[in-house]
Design a protein around this motif. Sequence first.
Motif: not given
Length: 358
Positions: A126-132
């Motif tokens: 939902l947030t794009g956090w801690a990708f990849p």
Amino acid sequence: MASTQQISPASRHGSGVPQVRLPLPQAEPQHEGPRRAADVAAMRALRWARIAFGVCFAINLGLHFHPHYVAHFAAHFARPTAGTLVQPPWRAAWRGAVWLVLSAVGVNKALALLFGIEALLTVGLLTGWAFPPLGWLGLAYELFLWSTLGGGAASAAALVYALGFALLLLLRAWQGSAWSGAALGRPASRRVRWAFWLTGLLWAATAWAAWQPAIGAHLSASLAQAQRAAPDWQIEWIDLWTGLGHALGMEVLAVLVTAVGSLIAAGLLLAPWLSRGSRRMLLWGGWGFSLLAWSLHGGFGVWTLGHADLLSGAAIGAVLFALLLSAQHWLEDVPVTTRADPPTRRAADQPGVDVGWL
């Protein structure tokens, strides 16, 4: 009379008027404006497709808190593998080993761990956090579920979820998010090709399974099963397709549906060589076909036959086509490598700076 004109030191040492080598290099036409705008639009569309994937994960997380899910999950692993589902020996042995570990740890503790992983993946999507890194975790988690569920619709859906995480990683669908510090950049065209090819391979495997004998009986049984779990308003929609099958012949309808799926699979595998218009028509057709299949599942694609599980793979299939639609024009562009000047090279080392292709 001897000439008294002297050559100046500046001219002798080349510090005067600079010498110009001919011919002058021709400047290449600049297309950064339209190209950059198209890239930003593609990244924005990828971001919304990733959020839609996160909404599906949030729905699944809520379904897994259903009181019947814990009992269903434990009974699924506890039952003997022999005589339940056709599966290779290595998969049956792997399921047995997983059940031993779950029994030693405790089913409730194991489910708490799985729910924690799903909650973490939901926040990341939902947030794009801690990708990849979360993308790799999601891929491993879904492959683990696929290998332990032992076959059937739930196992196939887990494989589609795993493909969703693979496409997120290949297409860099997390970039541009406020929670992500990753530098913006277009994925290499080979990564986009692999996204199409992996999706095409999955569709080809599904089409091959659908072409097995008695496909008309399988379709009729699937529609009847969907009606048993569907609400009243959806029963009428399924009745419409059941009536169409009886009018044409259920075998004929099944062949038509399977032929469309086979064409979509072939188109995905040949996508890098299709024109942009043909490719766009193919992807929109696959998106609509996935939504149609989703609407013909019981409970609108939610497996609620006595327990709560997850959204069907057809719903995630629509998300996969949305991801491919967002990135499909990157198949045509070939990266142009230019020599970067020192300021550009320094900017390339800073997070959040888009200096071209990755």
